[in-house]
Design a protein around this motif. Structure first.
Motif, short mmCIF file in Angstrom:
data_model
loop_
_atom_site.label_atom_id
_atom_site.label_comp_id
_atom_site.label_asym_id
_atom_site.label_seq_id
_atom_site.Cartn_x
_atom_site.Cartn_y
_atom_site.Cartn_z
N THR A 95 6.40 47.53 70.99
CA THR A 95 5.77 46.61 70.05
C THR A 95 5.88 47.14 68.63
OG1 THR A 95 4.20 45.94 71.75
CG2 THR A 95 3.62 45.41 69.48
N LEU A 96 5.61 48.42 68.44
CA LEU A 96 5.72 49.03 67.12
C LEU A 96 7.16 48.98 66.61
CD1 LEU A 96 4.51 50.59 64.74
CD2 LEU A 96 4.86 52.69 66.07
N ILE A 97 8.11 49.28 67.49
CA ILE A 97 9.52 49.22 67.11
C ILE A 97 9.89 47.79 66.69
CG2 ILE A 97 11.88 49.39 68.02
CD1 ILE A 97 10.87 51.78 69.72
N GLY A 98 9.40 46.80 67.41
CA GLY A 98 9.65 45.40 67.05
C GLY A 98 9.07 45.04 65.70
N ALA A 108 11.16 46.73 63.02
CA ALA A 108 12.44 46.01 62.89
C ALA A 108 12.25 44.69 62.15
CB ALA A 108 13.04 45.77 64.27
N GLU A 109 11.15 43.99 62.43
CA GLU A 109 10.87 42.73 61.74
C GLU A 109 10.58 42.96 60.27
OE1 GLU A 109 10.58 38.59 61.47
OE2 GLU A 109 11.25 39.76 63.18
N THR A 110 10.05 44.12 59.92
CA THR A 110 9.83 44.45 58.52
C THR A 110 11.16 44.72 57.83
OG1 THR A 110 7.71 45.43 59.12
CG2 THR A 110 8.57 45.98 56.96
N ILE A 111 12.09 45.34 58.55
CA ILE A 111 13.41 45.63 57.99
C ILE A 111 14.23 44.35 57.85
CG2 ILE A 111 15.60 46.83 58.43
CD1 ILE A 111 13.93 49.04 59.82
N ILE A 112 14.22 43.51 58.89
CA ILE A 112 14.95 42.23 58.85
C ILE A 112 13.95 41.11 59.14
CG2 ILE A 112 16.86 40.87 59.78
CD1 ILE A 112 18.18 43.46 60.68
N PRO A 113 13.26 40.62 58.11
CA PRO A 113 12.26 39.57 58.34
C PRO A 113 12.92 38.21 58.55
CG PRO A 113 12.39 40.09 56.01
CD PRO A 113 13.32 41.04 56.72
N LYS A 114 12.14 37.31 59.12
CA LYS A 114 12.62 35.94 59.33
C LYS A 114 12.60 35.21 57.99
CE LYS A 114 11.90 31.85 62.07
NZ LYS A 114 11.33 31.34 63.30
N THR A 115 13.74 34.64 57.62
CA THR A 115 13.85 33.81 56.41
C THR A 115 14.48 32.50 56.86
OG1 THR A 115 15.97 34.87 55.89
CG2 THR A 115 14.01 35.78 54.82
N ASP A 116 15.52 32.07 56.18
CA ASP A 116 16.25 30.89 56.66
C ASP A 116 17.13 31.25 57.85
OD1 ASP A 116 17.88 32.45 55.07
OD2 ASP A 116 19.05 30.76 54.31
N PRO A 173 17.28 33.88 61.46
CA PRO A 173 16.32 34.48 62.38
C PRO A 173 16.01 35.93 61.99
CG PRO A 173 18.31 33.79 63.54
CD PRO A 173 18.52 33.51 62.11
N GLY A 174 14.78 36.35 62.30
CA GLY A 174 14.38 37.73 62.06
C GLY A 174 14.73 38.63 63.23
N ALA A 175 14.36 39.89 63.11
CA ALA A 175 14.68 40.86 64.15
C ALA A 175 14.00 40.53 65.48
CB ALA A 175 14.29 42.27 63.70
N ASN A 176 12.76 40.05 65.42
CA ASN A 176 12.06 39.71 66.67
C ASN A 176 12.69 38.50 67.35
OD1 ASN A 176 10.26 41.82 66.59
ND2 ASN A 176 8.67 40.65 65.56
#
Length: 192
Positions: free
Chosen positions: A45-48, A51-59, A61-64
């Protein structure tokens, strides 16, 4: 320089190198020895969230959305040494401690700007090409943030969502063209 001082200098350097090797071996044995073995999957969960902080969802898809956490756990578990895995787990624990200390809550409970503030602490932008960085990489290997960024990007760019929605993807590649002109706003190619 006479022969006696040259022999002393060489012996001193060899002693320092041998001492460092012994220290590193004992330290790694202490990391591996005894106690409860913590698995990377315990931190999925922490890794996810990292990762979502590094590649957030914008237009795109994000890391999650791309399922990066599963892939990062698998890649680090299969491709890194036991020492590197333990070092990565220690880094994850440090991220949690820093979050608790700074904001009084877990990293997962923090909002996006707080997460970014925590992760910026682990960046090494000031030493990108420095001699210190080269020595650190040679002796200690990649730190947790570097491993996290490396495997997050690999996982994201090789996922179906990352390759098809965030990058330009050609399902049936044609002839090899070593140099292509890119239009304004065009995405990078997922396949070379």
């Amino acid at each position: 320089m006479d022969r006696r001082s040259a022999i002393k200098a060489v012996t001193a350097v060899a002693g320092v190198i041998a001492s460092f090797s012994l220290f590193k071996s004992l330290y790694n044995n202490r990391l591996m020895g005894g106690g409860h073995v913590v698995e990377l999957s315990d931190f999925q969960t922490l890794i996810g969230d990292i990762a979502e902080t590094i590649i957030p969802k914008t237009d795109s898809p994000g890391a999650n959305d791309a399922g990066v956490a599963n892939c990062v756990v698998k890649l680090i578990g299969d491709c890194e040494s036991r020492e590197a895995q333990q070092s990565f787990i220690n880094w994850l624990k440090r991220v949690e401690r820093d979050s608790e200390k700074k904001y009084g809550q877990s990293f997962s409970s923090c909002n996006y700007p707080q997460r970014v503030t925590i992760l910026i602490r682990y960046e090494h932008n000031d030493e990108q090409n420095s001699l210190f960085r080269k020595i650190r990489l040679r002796v200690l290997g990649m730190d947790g943030m570097e491993l996290m960024k490396k495997y997050t990007i690999i996982s994201y760019c090789t996922s179906m969502e990352g390759a098809t929605q965030a990058l330009a993807y050609d399902y049936v590649p044609g002839v090899y063209q070593p140099c292509l002109a890119m239009g304004a706003g065009q995405k990078c190619w997922a396949t070379n």
